[in-house]
Design a protein around this motif. Structure first.
Motif, PDB file in Angstrom:
ATOM      1  N   LYS A 119     -50.236 -13.989  26.542  1.00 54.28           N
ATOM      2  CA  LYS A 119     -49.060 -13.670  25.723  1.00 54.28           C
ATOM      3  C   LYS A 119     -48.014 -12.964  26.584  1.00 54.28           C
ATOM      4  O   LYS A 119     -48.337 -12.328  27.588  1.00 54.28           O
ATOM      5  N   ILE A 120     -46.762 -13.085  26.160  1.00 54.29           N
ATOM      6  CA  ILE A 120     -45.702 -12.256  26.745  1.00 54.29           C
ATOM      7  C   ILE A 120     -45.430 -11.132  25.762  1.00 54.29           C
ATOM      8  O   ILE A 120     -45.127 -11.381  24.579  1.00 54.29           O
ATOM      9  N   TYR A 121     -45.555  -9.906  26.241  1.00 54.91           N
ATOM     10  CA  TYR A 121     -45.313  -8.725  25.412  1.00 54.91           C
ATOM     11  C   TYR A 121     -43.920  -8.176  25.723  1.00 54.91           C
ATOM     12  O   TYR A 121     -43.571  -7.943  26.881  1.00 54.91           O
ATOM     13  N   PHE A 122     -43.139  -7.954  24.681  1.00 64.66           N
ATOM     14  CA  PHE A 122     -41.815  -7.343  24.808  1.00 64.66           C
ATOM     15  C   PHE A 122     -41.866  -5.945  24.200  1.00 64.66           C
ATOM     16  O   PHE A 122     -42.323  -5.770  23.069  1.00 64.66           O
ATOM     17  N   PHE A 123     -41.409  -4.968  24.968  1.00 64.74           N
ATOM     18  CA  PHE A 123     -41.380  -3.572  24.522  1.00 64.74           C
ATOM     19  C   PHE A 123     -39.925  -3.213  24.212  1.00 64.74           C
ATOM     20  O   PHE A 123     -39.030  -3.442  25.030  1.00 64.74           O
ATOM     21  N   PHE A 124     -39.680  -2.648  23.033  1.00 64.48           N
ATOM     22  CA  PHE A 124     -38.311  -2.318  22.641  1.00 64.48           C
ATOM     23  C   PHE A 124     -38.329  -1.252  21.553  1.00 64.48           C
ATOM     24  O   PHE A 124     -39.377  -0.887  21.020  1.00 64.48           O
ATOM     25  N   LYS A 125     -37.173  -0.739  21.255  1.00 70.12           N
ATOM     26  CA  LYS A 125     -37.019   0.157  20.102  1.00 70.12           C
ATOM     27  C   LYS A 125     -35.970  -0.461  19.191  1.00 70.12           C
ATOM     28  O   LYS A 125     -35.069  -1.169  19.648  1.00 70.12           O
ATOM     29  N   GLU A 126     -36.090  -0.219  17.898  1.00 70.40           N
ATOM     30  CA  GLU A 126     -35.136  -0.803  16.965  1.00 70.40           C
ATOM     31  C   GLU A 126     -34.781   0.175  15.863  1.00 70.40           C
ATOM     32  O   GLU A 126     -35.519   1.126  15.584  1.00 70.40           O
ATOM     33  N   ARG A 127     -33.607  -0.071  15.271  1.00 72.47           N
ATOM     34  CA  ARG A 127     -33.118   0.775  14.174  1.00 72.47           C
ATOM     35  C   ARG A 127     -33.428   0.080  12.856  1.00 72.47           C
ATOM     36  O   ARG A 127     -32.989  -1.051  12.616  1.00 72.47           O
ATOM     37  N   LEU A 128     -34.188   0.760  12.021  1.00 73.12           N
ATOM     38  CA  LEU A 128     -34.623   0.191  10.754  1.00 73.12           C
ATOM     39  C   LEU A 128     -34.012   0.967   9.599  1.00 73.12           C
ATOM     40  O   LEU A 128     -34.001   2.205   9.602  1.00 73.12           O
ATOM     41  N   THR A 129     -33.520   0.245   8.612  1.00 71.05           N
ATOM     42  CA  THR A 129     -32.954   0.885   7.422  1.00 71.05           C
ATOM     43  C   THR A 129     -34.073   1.205   6.457  1.00 71.05           C
ATOM     44  O   THR A 129     -34.966   0.375   6.219  1.00 71.05           O
ATOM     45  N   ASP A 130     -34.048   2.430   5.889  1.00 79.92           N
ATOM     46  CA  ASP A 130     -35.103   2.800   4.942  1.00 79.92           C
ATOM     47  C   ASP A 130     -34.875   2.098   3.599  1.00 79.92           C
ATOM     48  O   ASP A 130     -33.908   1.356   3.410  1.00 79.92           O
ATOM     49  N   ASN A 131     -35.781   2.338   2.674  1.00 80.02           N
ATOM     50  CA  ASN A 131     -35.732   1.624   1.398  1.00 80.02           C
ATOM     51  C   ASN A 131     -34.466   1.909   0.612  1.00 80.02           C
ATOM     52  O   ASN A 131     -34.029   1.092  -0.200  1.00 80.02           O
ATOM     53  N   SER A 132     -33.854   3.091   0.817  1.00 83.76           N
ATOM     54  CA  SER A 132     -32.616   3.408   0.099  1.00 83.76           C
ATOM     55  C   SER A 132     -31.415   2.675   0.684  1.00 83.76           C
ATOM     56  O   SER A 132     -30.364   2.586   0.059  1.00 83.76           O
ATOM     57  N   GLY A 133     -31.571   2.170   1.911  1.00 78.17           N
ATOM     58  CA  GLY A 133     -30.481   1.434   2.546  1.00 78.17           C
ATOM     59  C   GLY A 133     -29.451   2.319   3.210  1.00 78.17           C
ATOM     60  O   GLY A 133     -28.442   1.828   3.714  1.00 78.17           O
ATOM     61  N   SER A 134     -29.678   3.632   3.237  1.00 81.32           N
ATOM     62  CA  SER A 134     -28.663   4.543   3.766  1.00 81.32           C
ATOM     63  C   SER A 134     -29.035   5.116   5.133  1.00 81.32           C
ATOM     64  O   SER A 134     -28.183   5.272   6.001  1.00 81.32           O
ATOM     65  N   THR A 135     -30.310   5.433   5.337  1.00 81.84           N
ATOM     66  CA  THR A 135     -30.735   6.086   6.575  1.00 81.84           C
ATOM     67  C   THR A 135     -31.383   5.079   7.515  1.00 81.84           C
ATOM     68  O   THR A 135     -32.174   4.236   7.085  1.00 81.84           O
ATOM     69  N   LYS A 136     -31.043   5.212   8.784  1.00 82.55           N
ATOM     70  CA  LYS A 136     -31.653   4.347   9.785  1.00 82.55           C
ATOM     71  C   LYS A 136     -32.588   5.165  10.662  1.00 82.55           C
ATOM     72  O   LYS A 136     -32.214   6.210  11.176  1.00 82.55           O
ATOM     73  N   GLN A 137     -33.805   4.679  10.794  1.00 84.88           N
ATOM     74  CA  GLN A 137     -34.802   5.333  11.627  1.00 84.88           C
ATOM     75  C   GLN A 137     -35.042   4.485  12.873  1.00 84.88           C
ATOM     76  O   GLN A 137     -34.939   3.258  12.829  1.00 84.88           O
ATOM     77  N   ILE A 138     -35.372   5.159  13.969  1.00 82.63           N
ATOM     78  CA  ILE A 138     -35.686   4.453  15.203  1.00 82.63           C
ATOM     79  C   ILE A 138     -37.195   4.355  15.346  1.00 82.63           C
ATOM     80  O   ILE A 138     -37.897   5.361  15.245  1.00 82.63           O
ATOM     81  N   HIS A 139     -37.679   3.141  15.540  1.00 80.55           N
ATOM     82  CA  HIS A 139     -39.089   2.899  15.776  1.00 80.55           C
ATOM     83  C   HIS A 139     -39.256   2.207  17.118  1.00 80.55           C
ATOM     84  O   HIS A 139     -38.464   1.328  17.474  1.00 80.55           O
TER      85      HIS A 139
END
Length: 641
Positions: free
Chosen positions: A239-259
């Motif tokens: 497999k090719i593994y890609f490592f990254f971080k992304e901004r995800l919107t929470d269930n309320s749609g207002s706050t973005k968390q980094i994972h």
């Protein structure tokens, strides 16, 4: 003239992993840029005095070259000495593209140039190189010759479009892997920087990418690295593994968390037959966690992945993945190093899929039927020997992947906590490289940690018990004069060298400088550097195959009393003693300067044949102010006959 009383004052160095009163570990030795140059263990190279954003993009130990990309230049440097025989190609963006870039309002200095971001080995004689091309990516083939001594380094083709191979914006990371003359890239595919993709190009087969504008797959990712990793004995299962971080919107749609995330694909994926045409049908991803558990049970996350390093072994399943993480919190700032077993990563990818359910769209493990072959399995591998291509996958497998690319379980580090934590420091870690070193008392992992202050810390990991590890900073080196943040690091265990880049240039540093620890056996032993040992005459490079009788090394405990008997140990009883003599009506300036920030100093006063007593209220660890205390004692006639 006869003296009536003789007083002995003894300064004792006490070594520990951190100096007394320090909340963070300090380096055993700190070397400025100039001091490092004086040790003759480093080399520095740059093209001009102006910053050019150097990135070490490929190391070829077979040809003894390292390849560096910078603004408008491609460099080929001698791996043995980067200052000798440097080769350079001037490759600027076209004047028209630079002008268009400026007209579009992009930064003339840091944007409107050709910033080289991809250098991959295409075949035995050529490299494939891509640059941002003043926000119009371009790629070329570079002839490097069949052998290093040929001194061939030239562009050998016309420029071709780099779209889908290199990001338009040089400040947006591009990661890439070349397999069998096919390029796999993680980058942004458009001028505006809104369409992120993992893309296969430069291929005789069809081009394949991630599902476009699908936040379930990629959500504003920042790519960090990519690696090909075997999965079992069948090469088709790699497999090719890609490592990254992304901004995800929470269930309320207002706050973005980094994972922080790991995604993987099969290199032989050609997309679906009816659904996901020219899209990955094997794309899966999982969250990578690096956190500290508080006493009340809450987790504090180091949520921003900055760099990864794979420490490989003969068995791929025992590969260790080292990660550098920082925090995105405005209140809590720090860096951490977390270490993961590849087997734990693969276990998560073989575990339950995540499924959103209920009015709040909460993630739960998917409970329905998992189609065959299991989503994420490679065609032609050990589990699908009769399926030669992903176009043979059943529709329910392809549909499942489109809707369930995320694994439910996160990936936790070994012991579920960081190996190293730095909080409240004036630096953050940016890059990591790791070496496995054989010492007299075991095998150690030595970490080289680059910072945003242009320094490299050399850290040895010490086993302390079954559930935790200790660590010592052996050295901190200023590898750049201007304190520019470190952008890339490569290590060669074979050459015993570390290669580091920043905006300012490239530095080559030896993995060890044993002579700087001191000239005594105890100095060498107290250093606890697995690269170094006392050979009977000096602190020198440790070789596991050398004669055992004369070498002295104790990485685990650093105890000179057990290691240095017969080797000028007398002056190092109870660590190290500096003896000063004082007499009545005499003024003596007492100085006891520690050789390391890890050393704290304890002063003892001995009068005549009395027992030694610790001197308190010392104003300075170097002994200043202490002479005042001693003079007062002598003036009072203490201890006089």
């Amino acid at each position: 003239m006869a003296f009536l009383a003789l007083h002995v004052l003894i300064g004792i160095f006490i070594y520990s992993s951190s100096a007394k009163g320090s909340s963070q570990p300090q380096a055993r030795v700190f070397l400025t840029f100039n001091e490092l140059q004086e040790t003759k263990t480093s080399e520095y190279h740059r093209i001009t005095h102006s910053p050019l954003d150097y990135r070490i993009l490929l190391m070829d130990e077979d040809q003894d070259r390292i390849y560096v990309g910078s603004k408008d230049h491609i460099l080929s440097l001698n791996i043995n000495n980067i200052s000798q025989d440097p080769l350079s190609i001037f490759w600027p963006a076209s004047a028209n593209k630079v002008e268009e870039c400026k007209m579009a309002g992009k930064d003339p200095t840091h944007g409107c140039g050709n910033f080289v971001r991809v250098i991959q080995s295409y075949n035995r004689t050529h490299l494939y190189v891509c640059g941002s091309g003043a926000f119009s990516p371009v790629c070329v083939y570079v002839n490097r010759g069949r052998r290093s001594e040929e001194q061939i380094f030239k562009i050998d083709s016309k420029c071709e479009s780099g779209k889908g191979r290199c990001s338009f914006n040089p400040n947006v990371n591009t990661v890439s892997v070349m397999i069998n003359e096919e390029l796999f890239s993680g980058m942004y595919i458009d001028f505006m920087g809104t369409d992120a993709a993992i893309f296969r190009s430069l291929t005789r087969r069809n081009a394949v990418r991630t599902d476009q504008h699908n936040s379930k797959w990629l959500s504003e990712p920042i790519f960090v690295d990519a690696h090909v990793i075997p999965d079992g004995t069948d090469p088709n299962d790699a497999k090719i593994y890609f490592f990254f971080k992304e901004r995800l919107t929470d269930n309320s749609g207002s706050t973005k968390q980094i994972h922080s995330m790991i995604a993987r694909i099969c290199p032989n994926d050609t997309g679906g037959q009816r659904s996901l045409v020219n899209k990955w049908t094997t794309f899966l991803k999982a969250r990578l966690v690096c956190s500290v558990m508080d006493e009340d049970g809450t987790e504090t996350y180091f949520d921003e992945l900055e760099d990864v390093f794979l420490l490989e072994t003969d068995n791929p399943r025992t590969t260790l993945v080292y990660g550098i993480f920082t925090t995105s919190s405005s209140i809590f700032k720090g860096s951490a190093v977390c270490v993961y077993h590849l087997s734990d990563i693969q276990t998560v990818f073989n575990g339950p899929f995540a499924h959103k359910e209920g009015p709040n769209h909460q993630l739960i493990p998917y409970q329905g039927r998992i189609p065959y072959p299991r989503p994420g399995t490679c065609p032609g591998g050990a589990f699908t020997p009769n399926m030669r291509t992903t176009k043979e996958f059943p529709d329910d497998v392809v549909t499942f992947i489109r809707n369930h690319p995320l694994m439910f379980n996160p990936i936790y580090p070994i012991h579920k906590r960081p190996l190293i934590i730095r909080i409240g420091t004036d630096y953050k870690y940016t890059k990591i490289a790791v070496d496995r070193v054989n010492a007299a008392d075991g095998r150690y992992h030595v970490l080289f940690l680059g910072t945003d202050q242009g320094t490299v810390q050399k850290v040895v990991v010490l086993p302390t018990n079954f559930s935790a590890s200790g660590e010592l900073i052996l050295e901190e080196l200023e590898v750049f004069q201007s304190n520019s943040p470190i952008t890339t690091m490569k290590i060669s265990s074979k050459k015993q060298q570390l290669y580091v880049s920043s905006d300012e240039g490239v530095t080559q540093v030896s993995l060890h400088r044993c002579h700087i620890y001191g000239t005594a056996c105890a100095d060498c032993c107290l250093a606890r550097d697995p690269y170094c040992a006392w050979d009977g005459n000096s602190c020198s490079r440790f070789y596991p195959t050398g004669k055992r009788r004369s070498r002295r090394q104790d990485v685990r405990h650093g105890n000179p009393l057990t290691q240095c008997r017969g080797f000028n140990l007398k002056a190092y009883r109870n660590a190290a003693e500096i003896v000063q003599y004082g007499v009545k009506n005499n003024t003596t300036f007492l100085e006891c300067t520690p050789k390391s920030p890890q050393a704290s100093i304890k002063w003892l006063l001995q009068k005549d044949n009395d027992r030694r007593k610790e001197v308190s209220n010392v104003s300075s660890s170097s002994g200043k102010g202490l002479s005042q205390h001693l003079i007062h004692s002598l003036d009072q006639g203490e201890g006089a006959l």
